[in-house]
Design a protein around this motif. Structure first.
Motif, PDB file in Angstrom:
ATOM      1  N   VAL A 131       0.844  -1.194   0.000  1.00 55.78           N
ATOM      2  CA  VAL A 131       0.000   0.000   0.000  1.00 55.78           C
ATOM      3  C   VAL A 131       0.880   1.245   0.000  1.00 55.78           C
ATOM      4  O   VAL A 131       1.777   1.398   0.828  1.00 55.78           O
ATOM      5  CB  VAL A 131      -0.936   0.000   1.227  1.00 55.78           C
ATOM      6  N   ASP A 132       0.649   2.115  -0.955  1.00 58.32           N
ATOM      7  CA  ASP A 132       1.420   3.350  -1.096  1.00 58.32           C
ATOM      8  C   ASP A 132       0.983   4.334  -0.028  1.00 58.32           C
ATOM      9  O   ASP A 132      -0.202   4.641   0.098  1.00 58.32           O
ATOM     10  CB  ASP A 132       1.178   3.925  -2.493  1.00 58.32           C
ATOM     11  N   GLN A 133       1.927   4.814   0.773  1.00 59.07           N
ATOM     12  CA  GLN A 133       1.598   5.740   1.851  1.00 59.07           C
ATOM     13  C   GLN A 133       2.089   7.137   1.480  1.00 59.07           C
ATOM     14  O   GLN A 133       3.270   7.357   1.258  1.00 59.07           O
ATOM     15  CB  GLN A 133       2.242   5.286   3.165  1.00 59.07           C
ATOM     16  N   ARG A 134       1.140   8.076   1.408  1.00 59.17           N
ATOM     17  CA  ARG A 134       1.463   9.457   1.120  1.00 59.17           C
ATOM     18  C   ARG A 134       0.652  10.336   2.065  1.00 59.17           C
ATOM     19  O   ARG A 134      -0.421   9.952   2.519  1.00 59.17           O
ATOM     20  CB  ARG A 134       1.135   9.825  -0.325  1.00 59.17           C
ATOM     21  N   LEU A 152     -16.015  11.951   5.425  1.00 55.87           N
ATOM     22  CA  LEU A 152     -15.395  10.652   5.657  1.00 55.87           C
ATOM     23  C   LEU A 152     -14.014  10.891   6.258  1.00 55.87           C
ATOM     24  O   LEU A 152     -13.126  11.429   5.606  1.00 55.87           O
ATOM     25  CB  LEU A 152     -15.254   9.872   4.348  1.00 55.87           C
ATOM     26  N   LEU A 153     -13.867  10.494   7.507  1.00 60.58           N
ATOM     27  CA  LEU A 153     -12.560  10.628   8.146  1.00 60.58           C
ATOM     28  C   LEU A 153     -11.640   9.491   7.753  1.00 60.58           C
ATOM     29  O   LEU A 153     -10.416   9.639   7.796  1.00 60.58           O
ATOM     30  CB  LEU A 153     -12.723  10.656   9.666  1.00 60.58           C
ATOM     31  N   GLU A 154     -12.235   8.351   7.358  1.00 58.65           N
ATOM     32  CA  GLU A 154     -11.410   7.220   6.951  1.00 58.65           C
ATOM     33  C   GLU A 154     -12.212   6.278   6.059  1.00 58.65           C
ATOM     34  O   GLU A 154     -13.390   6.016   6.310  1.00 58.65           O
ATOM     35  CB  GLU A 154     -10.895   6.460   8.170  1.00 58.65           C
ATOM     36  N   LEU A 155     -11.584   5.799   5.005  1.00 57.86           N
ATOM     37  CA  LEU A 155     -12.165   4.801   4.115  1.00 57.86           C
ATOM     38  C   LEU A 155     -11.134   3.704   3.905  1.00 57.86           C
ATOM     39  O   LEU A 155     -10.034   3.965   3.420  1.00 57.86           O
ATOM     40  CB  LEU A 155     -12.545   5.421   2.774  1.00 57.86           C
ATOM     41  N   THR A 156     -11.481   2.484   4.313  1.00 61.27           N
ATOM     42  CA  THR A 156     -10.575   1.338   4.189  1.00 61.27           C
ATOM     43  C   THR A 156     -11.232   0.278   3.328  1.00 61.27           C
ATOM     44  O   THR A 156     -12.382  -0.103   3.571  1.00 61.27           O
ATOM     45  CB  THR A 156     -10.236   0.749   5.571  1.00 61.27           C
ATOM     46  N   ALA A 157     -10.512  -0.182   2.324  1.00 58.66           N
ATOM     47  CA  ALA A 157     -11.009  -1.232   1.437  1.00 58.66           C
ATOM     48  C   ALA A 157     -10.376  -2.564   1.817  1.00 58.66           C
ATOM     49  O   ALA A 157      -9.177  -2.637   2.099  1.00 58.66           O
ATOM     50  CB  ALA A 157     -10.683  -0.898  -0.015  1.00 58.66           C
ATOM     51  N   TRP A 158     -11.204  -3.621   1.828  1.00 65.95           N
ATOM     52  CA  TRP A 158     -10.746  -4.961   2.195  1.00 65.95           C
ATOM     53  C   TRP A 158     -11.012  -5.932   1.059  1.00 65.95           C
ATOM     54  O   TRP A 158     -12.062  -5.890   0.418  1.00 65.95           O
ATOM     55  CB  TRP A 158     -11.469  -5.461   3.448  1.00 65.95           C
ATOM     56  N   SER A 159     -10.066  -6.801   0.807  1.00 72.50           N
ATOM     57  CA  SER A 159     -10.253  -7.943  -0.077  1.00 72.50           C
ATOM     58  C   SER A 159     -10.093  -9.175   0.794  1.00 72.50           C
ATOM     59  O   SER A 159      -8.975  -9.549   1.170  1.00 72.50           O
ATOM     60  CB  SER A 159      -9.221  -7.944  -1.213  1.00 72.50           C
ATOM     61  N   ARG A 193      -7.576  -9.065   3.815  1.00 73.10           N
ATOM     62  CA  ARG A 193      -6.414  -8.241   3.505  1.00 73.10           C
ATOM     63  C   ARG A 193      -6.820  -6.804   3.220  1.00 73.10           C
ATOM     64  O   ARG A 193      -7.717  -6.547   2.417  1.00 73.10           O
ATOM     65  CB  ARG A 193      -5.678  -8.810   2.292  1.00 73.10           C
ATOM     66  N   GLU A 194      -6.169  -5.863   3.898  1.00 71.67           N
ATOM     67  CA  GLU A 194      -6.399  -4.452   3.630  1.00 71.67           C
ATOM     68  C   GLU A 194      -5.763  -4.086   2.297  1.00 71.67           C
ATOM     69  O   GLU A 194      -4.582  -4.332   2.065  1.00 71.67           O
ATOM     70  CB  GLU A 194      -5.803  -3.593   4.742  1.00 71.67           C
ATOM     71  N   VAL A 195      -6.562  -3.479   1.421  1.00 75.13           N
ATOM     72  CA  VAL A 195      -6.086  -3.127   0.093  1.00 75.13           C
ATOM     73  C   VAL A 195      -5.669  -1.663   0.027  1.00 75.13           C
ATOM     74  O   VAL A 195      -4.654  -1.315  -0.565  1.00 75.13           O
ATOM     75  CB  VAL A 195      -7.166  -3.418  -0.970  1.00 75.13           C
ATOM     76  N   GLU A 196      -6.477  -0.794   0.621  1.00 73.10           N
ATOM     77  CA  GLU A 196      -6.192   0.635   0.523  1.00 73.10           C
ATOM     78  C   GLU A 196      -6.861   1.355   1.680  1.00 73.10           C
ATOM     79  O   GLU A 196      -7.931   0.954   2.143  1.00 73.10           O
ATOM     80  CB  GLU A 196      -6.701   1.184  -0.811  1.00 73.10           C
ATOM     81  N   ARG A 197      -6.215   2.452   2.130  1.00 74.10           N
ATOM     82  CA  ARG A 197      -6.796   3.252   3.210  1.00 74.10           C
ATOM     83  C   ARG A 197      -6.533   4.725   2.934  1.00 74.10           C
ATOM     84  O   ARG A 197      -5.415   5.120   2.607  1.00 74.10           O
ATOM     85  CB  ARG A 197      -6.214   2.862   4.562  1.00 74.10           C
ATOM     86  N   ALA A 198      -7.576   5.539   3.067  1.00 73.59           N
ATOM     87  CA  ALA A 198      -7.447   6.994   2.986  1.00 73.59           C
ATOM     88  C   ALA A 198      -7.959   7.581   4.292  1.00 73.59           C
ATOM     89  O   ALA A 198      -9.060   7.240   4.739  1.00 73.59           O
ATOM     90  CB  ALA A 198      -8.242   7.540   1.804  1.00 73.59           C
TER      91      ALA A 198
END
Length: 314
Positions: A17-20, A140-147, A150-155
């Motif tokens: 996961v790319d962290q920026r 939205l303070l946080e949006l996390t996608a799961w597959s 496994r966590e795929v992406e988090r903003a």
């Protein structure tokens, strides 16, 4: 979305996961992110967008009409346009939380309509989503996608300051830079028939129906074109399709073998849990096609209407 057998899954490797991080200023129609890692900035003004990174400027051009597919390229926009995501998900409340001194609600969401196209709603790849919504503002303070597990992406939106003064001049697209005339239009949604010269296969387009598309290249997988009805998202016809030499295609080996009305061999799959959803795979003029959406007759009608772009339009 109920995935058919053989559907390609998320391609991002675990732990990749790319962290920026950056500073975000926003209203529902404006968004600016000044990224912390370099001289990079992302700007959205209505349905127009511009991004500068590593000295390169990408985005829409003033001469082009805006379109509602801006979320395809600016995923952070969902933080301040939460209705884009919430309208696409069936939600259940998990807990009430305190986030940075603000009351927030933790929700779990799955796609409300299996025919919904994730990217158009600003959703990353995944089969379930955790959302933390600020109770006072709806941000939205946080949006996390799961597959699966496994966590795929988090903003994450940290330390929001609400109703602060904004300098509107900072949202002027020209402050980011001018999109170079030679900048590739890859990724922008345009009339489907105009993309024929940018792909290495015979481009198919519905006869007498306005479809838009975007070119999606990959160094390993090849070029694919994602196509959808004009208007920025599936409207009354909830259909879209992918076409390529084979890139981005589901493996239909386990699907039902059928024959289309014109005699074309094809493969069909529809989930028992959602019989209105359908997936159709076939080849026409050497191009692989995967139609997805809702409404079996609409899917077959779209398949019948797909034909090579006429030479006069190339």
């Amino acid at each position: 979305m109920i995935h058919p057998p053989g559907a390609p899954g998320p391609t991002r490797a675990a732990g990749a996961v790319d962290q920026r991080s950056g500073s975000l200023l926003a209203t529902p129609d404006l968004l600016r992110i000044d990224w912390h890692d370099d001289d990079a900035v992302t700007l959205v003004h209505g349905d127009q967008w511009r991004r500068r990174r590593d000295g390169r400027v990408q985005g829409s051009r003033p001469a082009e009409p805006g379109n509602r597919l801006v979320a395809l390229w600016i995923s952070e926009i969902v933080l301040v346009r939460p209705w884009q995501v919430l309208s696409a998900l069936s939600l259940s409340v998990r807990a009430v939380q305190d986030r940075q001194g603000r009351r927030a609600t933790w929700l779990r969401g799955v796609l409300r309509e299996p025919g919904a196209l994730r990217q158009i709603h600003g959703l990353p790849e995944g089969d379930a989503y955790d959302l933390v919504v600020d109770d006072a503002t709806g941000l939205l303070l946080e949006l996390t996608a799961w597959s699966g597990e496994r966590e795929v992406e988090r903003a994450t939106l940290r330390h929001p300051q609400v109703d602060g003064p904004l300098d509107t001049a900072r949202f002027d697209l020209d402050t980011v830079g001018t999109v170079d005339a030679s900048e590739s239009p890859v990724g922008r949604s345009r009339p489907l028939a105009t993309l024929a010269g940018e792909v290495d296969f015979t481009l198919l387009c519905p006869r007498d129906e306005a479809y838009f598309g975007s070119v999606d290249p990959d160094d390993e997988d090849g070029i694919a074109v994602m196509a959808h009805p004009a208007g920025g998202r599936p409207l009354d016809r909830r259909l879209w399709f992918i076409q390529s030499r084979g890139a981005r295609m589901a493996d239909p080996a386990a699907w039902e073998t059928i024959v289309l009305a014109d005699g074309t061999p094809a493969r069909w799959w529809s989930p028992a849990a959602d019989p209105e959803q359908g997936h159709l795979r076939f080849e026409r003029a050497g191009t692989q096609v995967w139609i997805q959406g809702r409404g079996h007759q609409d899917i077959h009608d779209l398949a019948a209407a797909l034909a090579p772009v006429p030479p006069e339009r190339l």
